[in-house]
Design a protein around this motif. Structure first.
Motif, PDB file in Angstrom:
ATOM      1  N   SER A  30       0.806  -1.230   0.107  1.00 28.18           N
ATOM      2  CA  SER A  30      -0.004   0.032  -0.007  1.00 28.18           C
ATOM      3  C   SER A  30       0.919   1.212   0.035  1.00 28.18           C
ATOM      4  CB  SER A  30      -0.945  -0.203   1.281  1.00 28.18           C
ATOM      5  OG  SER A  30      -1.276   1.197   1.429  1.00 28.18           O
ATOM      6  N   THR A  31       1.001   1.936  -1.075  1.00 32.51           N
ATOM      7  CA  THR A  31       1.612   3.001  -1.012  1.00 32.51           C
ATOM      8  C   THR A  31       1.309   4.205  -0.101  1.00 32.51           C
ATOM      9  OG1 THR A  31       0.141   3.951  -2.925  1.00 32.51           O
ATOM     10  CG2 THR A  31       2.453   3.163  -3.550  1.00 32.51           C
ATOM     11  N   GLY A  32      -0.060   4.299   0.359  1.00 34.07           N
ATOM     12  CA  GLY A  32      -0.726   5.021   1.263  1.00 34.07           C
ATOM     13  C   GLY A  32       0.026   4.806   2.787  1.00 34.07           C
ATOM     14  N   LEU A  35       3.598   5.689   2.723  1.00 33.62           N
ATOM     15  CA  LEU A  35       4.057   6.900   2.939  1.00 33.62           C
ATOM     16  C   LEU A  35       3.784   7.593   4.312  1.00 33.62           C
ATOM     17  CD1 LEU A  35       2.820   8.254  -0.739  1.00 33.62           C
ATOM     18  CD2 LEU A  35       5.010   7.763  -0.024  1.00 33.62           C
ATOM     19  N   ARG A  36       2.483   7.046   4.667  1.00 26.73           N
ATOM     20  CA  ARG A  36       2.119   7.581   6.168  1.00 26.73           C
ATOM     21  C   ARG A  36       3.351   7.153   7.249  1.00 26.73           C
ATOM     22  NH1 ARG A  36      -2.714   6.832   4.320  1.00 26.73           N
ATOM     23  NH2 ARG A  36      -3.060   4.756   4.829  1.00 26.73           N
ATOM     24  N   GLN A  37       4.019   5.628   6.888  1.00 21.51           N
ATOM     25  CA  GLN A  37       4.878   5.400   7.914  1.00 21.51           C
ATOM     26  C   GLN A  37       6.114   6.202   7.822  1.00 21.51           C
ATOM     27  OE1 GLN A  37       4.387   2.536   9.856  1.00 21.51           O
ATOM     28  NE2 GLN A  37       6.430   3.286  10.613  1.00 21.51           N
ATOM     29  N   PRO A  51       3.264  17.286   3.476  1.00 15.41           N
ATOM     30  CA  PRO A  51       2.319  18.295   3.281  1.00 15.41           C
ATOM     31  C   PRO A  51       1.259  17.972   2.188  1.00 15.41           C
ATOM     32  CG  PRO A  51       4.598  19.269   2.858  1.00 15.41           C
ATOM     33  CD  PRO A  51       4.714  17.668   3.041  1.00 15.41           C
ATOM     34  N   PHE A  52       1.650  17.027   1.213  1.00 13.65           N
ATOM     35  CA  PHE A  52       0.960  16.540   0.115  1.00 13.65           C
ATOM     36  C   PHE A  52      -0.250  15.712   0.882  1.00 13.65           C
ATOM     37  CE2 PHE A  52       4.557  17.287  -2.309  1.00 13.65           C
ATOM     38  CZ  PHE A  52       4.098  17.940  -3.278  1.00 13.65           C
ATOM     39  N   LEU A  53       0.045  14.940   1.588  1.00 14.52           N
ATOM     40  CA  LEU A  53      -0.620  13.841   2.678  1.00 14.52           C
ATOM     41  C   LEU A  53      -1.782  14.744   3.119  1.00 14.52           C
ATOM     42  CD1 LEU A  53       1.392  11.596   1.529  1.00 14.52           C
ATOM     43  CD2 LEU A  53       0.633  10.528   3.658  1.00 14.52           C
ATOM     44  N   ALA A  55      -2.928  17.404   2.822  1.00 17.82           N
ATOM     45  CA  ALA A  55      -3.641  18.386   1.930  1.00 17.82           C
ATOM     46  C   ALA A  55      -4.483  17.487   1.175  1.00 17.82           C
ATOM     47  CB  ALA A  55      -3.044  19.225   1.166  1.00 17.82           C
ATOM     48  N   GLY A  56      -4.440  16.023   1.134  1.00 16.20           N
ATOM     49  CA  GLY A  56      -5.397  15.196   0.253  1.00 16.20           C
ATOM     50  C   GLY A  56      -4.994  15.243  -1.280  1.00 16.20           C
ATOM     51  N   LYS A  57      -3.599  15.793  -1.206  1.00 17.96           N
ATOM     52  CA  LYS A  57      -3.028  15.947  -2.629  1.00 17.96           C
ATOM     53  C   LYS A  57      -2.336  14.730  -3.038  1.00 17.96           C
ATOM     54  CE  LYS A  57      -3.263  19.857  -4.628  1.00 17.96           C
ATOM     55  NZ  LYS A  57      -4.174  20.174  -5.573  1.00 17.96           N
ATOM     56  N   LEU A  58      -2.275  14.328  -4.282  1.00 14.95           N
ATOM     57  CA  LEU A  58      -1.274  13.302  -4.785  1.00 14.95           C
ATOM     58  C   LEU A  58       0.116  13.675  -4.477  1.00 14.95           C
ATOM     59  CD1 LEU A  58      -2.901  11.733  -7.577  1.00 14.95           C
ATOM     60  CD2 LEU A  58      -3.102  10.857  -5.424  1.00 14.95           C
ATOM     61  N   ASP A  83      -1.921  -1.710  -4.023  1.00 12.59           N
ATOM     62  CA  ASP A  83      -3.033  -0.913  -3.507  1.00 12.59           C
ATOM     63  C   ASP A  83      -2.557   0.514  -3.245  1.00 12.59           C
ATOM     64  OD1 ASP A  83      -4.760   0.434  -1.356  1.00 12.59           O
ATOM     65  OD2 ASP A  83      -3.895  -0.669   0.220  1.00 12.59           O
ATOM     66  N   GLY A  84      -3.341   1.513  -4.309  1.00 10.46           N
ATOM     67  CA  GLY A  84      -2.693   2.855  -4.220  1.00 10.46           C
ATOM     68  C   GLY A  84      -1.814   3.113  -5.458  1.00 10.46           C
ATOM     69  N   PHE A  85      -1.238   2.371  -6.173  1.00 10.54           N
ATOM     70  CA  PHE A  85      -0.594   2.331  -7.275  1.00 10.54           C
ATOM     71  C   PHE A  85      -0.928   1.679  -8.293  1.00 10.54           C
ATOM     72  CE2 PHE A  85       3.346   2.007  -9.557  1.00 10.54           C
ATOM     73  CZ  PHE A  85       3.797   3.204  -9.749  1.00 10.54           C
ATOM     74  N   ARG A 125     -16.408   8.310   9.113  1.00 10.14           N
ATOM     75  CA  ARG A 125     -16.490   7.394  10.344  1.00 10.14           C
ATOM     76  C   ARG A 125     -14.987   6.890  10.645  1.00 10.14           C
ATOM     77  NH1 ARG A 125     -20.410   3.797   8.711  1.00 10.14           N
ATOM     78  NH2 ARG A 125     -18.734   2.387   7.835  1.00 10.14           N
ATOM     79  N   ARG A 126     -14.257   6.822   9.692  1.00 13.99           N
ATOM     80  CA  ARG A 126     -12.858   6.438   9.941  1.00 13.99           C
ATOM     81  C   ARG A 126     -12.220   7.532  10.782  1.00 13.99           C
ATOM     82  NH1 ARG A 126      -9.439   4.378   4.876  1.00 13.99           N
ATOM     83  NH2 ARG A 126      -9.107   6.454   4.602  1.00 13.99           N
ATOM     84  N   ALA A 127     -12.417   8.796  10.214  1.00 12.64           N
ATOM     85  CA  ALA A 127     -11.910   9.901  11.030  1.00 12.64           C
ATOM     86  C   ALA A 127     -11.974   9.827  12.512  1.00 12.64           C
ATOM     87  CB  ALA A 127     -12.616  11.191  10.469  1.00 12.64           C
ATOM     88  N   GLY A 131      -8.417   8.583  13.319  1.00 14.38           N
ATOM     89  CA  GLY A 131      -7.876   9.897  13.332  1.00 14.38           C
ATOM     90  C   GLY A 131      -6.899   9.945  12.287  1.00 14.38           C
ATOM     91  N   ARG A 132      -7.080   9.530  11.333  1.00 17.17           N
ATOM     92  CA  ARG A 132      -5.947   9.737  10.176  1.00 17.17           C
ATOM     93  C   ARG A 132      -6.206  11.170   9.828  1.00 17.17           C
ATOM     94  NH1 ARG A 132      -6.008   5.989   4.772  1.00 17.17           N
ATOM     95  NH2 ARG A 132      -5.788   7.923   3.857  1.00 17.17           N
ATOM     96  N   SER A 133      -5.001  12.003   9.506  1.00 19.42           N
ATOM     97  CA  SER A 133      -5.344  13.552   9.333  1.00 19.42           C
ATOM     98  C   SER A 133      -5.877  13.967   7.977  1.00 19.42           C
ATOM     99  CB  SER A 133      -3.748  14.122   9.567  1.00 19.42           C
ATOM    100  OG  SER A 133      -2.954  13.742   8.300  1.00 19.42           O
TER     101      SER A 133
HETATM  102  P1  ADP Z   1      -6.999   6.717   0.207  1.00 17.41           P
HETATM  103  O1  ADP Z   1      -7.332   6.016  -1.371  1.00 17.41           O
HETATM  104  O2  ADP Z   1      -8.020   6.306   1.070  1.00 17.41           O
HETATM  105  O3  ADP Z   1      -7.139   8.315  -0.116  1.00 17.41           O
HETATM  106  P2  ADP Z   1      -4.481   6.000   0.538  1.00 17.41           P
HETATM  107  O4  ADP Z   1      -4.217   5.555   2.008  1.00 17.41           O
HETATM  108  O5  ADP Z   1      -4.405   5.047  -0.496  1.00 17.41           O
HETATM  109  O6  ADP Z   1      -5.760   6.658   0.800  1.00 17.41           O
HETATM  110  O7  ADP Z   1      -3.231   7.313   0.398  1.00 17.41           O
HETATM  111  C1  ADP Z   1      -3.122   8.236   0.962  1.00 17.41           C
HETATM  112  C2  ADP Z   1      -2.470   9.451   0.534  1.00 17.41           C
HETATM  113  O8  ADP Z   1      -1.019   9.167   0.094  1.00 17.41           O
HETATM  114  C3  ADP Z   1      -2.878  10.024  -0.682  1.00 17.41           C
HETATM  115  O9  ADP Z   1      -3.893  10.870  -0.651  1.00 17.41           O
HETATM  116  C4  ADP Z   1      -1.670  10.465  -1.625  1.00 17.41           C
HETATM  117  O10 ADP Z   1      -1.371  11.784  -0.782  1.00 17.41           O
HETATM  118  C5  ADP Z   1      -0.669   9.452  -1.076  1.00 17.41           C
HETATM  119  N1  ADP Z   1      -0.497   8.409  -2.356  1.00 17.41           N
HETATM  120  C6  ADP Z   1      -0.764   7.391  -2.092  1.00 17.41           C
HETATM  121  N2  ADP Z   1      -0.361   6.630  -3.368  1.00 17.41           N
HETATM  122  C7  ADP Z   1       0.024   7.602  -4.207  1.00 17.41           C
HETATM  123  C8  ADP Z   1       0.371   7.572  -5.402  1.00 17.41           C
HETATM  124  N3  ADP Z   1       0.290   6.309  -6.248  1.00 17.41           N
HETATM  125  N4  ADP Z   1       0.631   8.802  -6.089  1.00 17.41           N
HETATM  126  C9  ADP Z   1       0.520   9.929  -5.406  1.00 17.41           C
HETATM  127  N5  ADP Z   1       0.330   9.852  -4.268  1.00 17.41           N
HETATM  128  C10 ADP Z   1       0.022   8.945  -3.508  1.00 17.41           C
END
Ligand code: ADP
Length: 193
Positions: A30-32, A35-37, A51-53, A55-58, A83-85, A125-127, A131-133
């Motif tokens: 899981s890339t998400g 990255l959180r780790q 900062p991207f995470l 703000a909810g930006k990629l 998952d996420g890539f 609900r997950r929030a 408590g994911r930011s």
């Molecule tokens: P969700 O799909 O619930 O938004 P994820 O845990 O998959 O959550 O991803 C969380 C955050 O991680 C994304 O909002 C983004 O900032 C970053 N991220 C994860 N995967 C990628 C990716 N492949 N490319 C760019 N950013 C990514």
């Protein structure tokens, strides 16, 4: 053997990717989560992406592509659930090249389909529970926008690339969704040894 799980935020990608990876004994990437780790370990990469995470930006394609290429090469996976890539067409193009080079086969792309009101309710609900930011209203809206603008086109990319792609109704109990994915996966594995 590579399986990709796609879907909007809150669609259950992470949950389903874990179930599939356990059932088929290959790892879940899981890339998400990764990255959180990095953010919570406060590594240089974590500082760059935080900062991207928030703000909810990629995060930028160039950055995640570099990280993923490294992981896929170093780990020499026989199979993995992604998952996420990829989350953009540029990422999908790079993944296609990497898989070709490493002679790994993309067996199936699963797209989890869940109505938007259900997604938002799940994320809020997950929030409260985790408590994911990025699970507060503005980052959630941004993640949804990013998905529509940048990730949804990846579905068309795979359609045009003649990759096996299955849309699964994800608005059902977890075990039911898992079993729907498993049916699709068994069928895909039967034709691609
Ligand atoms: P969700 O799909 O619930 O938004 P994820 O845990 O998959 O959550 O991803 C969380 C955050 O991680 C994304 O909002 C983004 O900032 C970053 N991220 C994860 N995967 C990628 C990716 N492949 N490319 C760019 N950013 C990514």
């Amino acid at each position: 053997m590579i399986v990709i799980i796609m879907g909007p935020p809150g669609s259950g990608k992470g949950t389903q990717a874990k179930c599939i990876s356990e059932a088929h004994a290959f790892p879940h990437l899981s890339t998400g989560e990764m990255l959180r780790q990095e953010v919570s370990d406060n590594t240089p990469l974590g500082q760059e992406v935080a900062p991207f995470l928030r703000a909810g930006k990629l995060v930028p394609d160039e950055l995640i592509n570099r990280v993923m290429e490294h992981i896929l090469k170093e780990e020499s996976y026989r199979g993995v659930v992604l998952d996420g890539f990829p989350r953009t067409v540029v990422q999908a193009q790079q993944l296609s090249q990497t898989l070709q080079r490493l002679q790994l086969r993309l067996v199936l792309v699963v797209v989890l389909d869940v109505p938007e009101d259900v997604l938002v309710a799940r994320l809020l609900r997950r929030a409260q529970q985790e408590g994911r930011s990025d699970d507060s209203p503005e980052p959630i809206r941004e993640r949804m926008r990013e998905y529509e603008m940048k990730t949804a086109p990846v579905i068309d990319y795979y359609r045009h690339a003649s990759v096996r792609l299955q849309t699964i109704d994800g608005d059902a109990p977890i075990a039911e969704v898992t079993s729907r994915i498993n049916v699709a996966l068994e069928a895909a594995m039967a034709v691609t040894p």
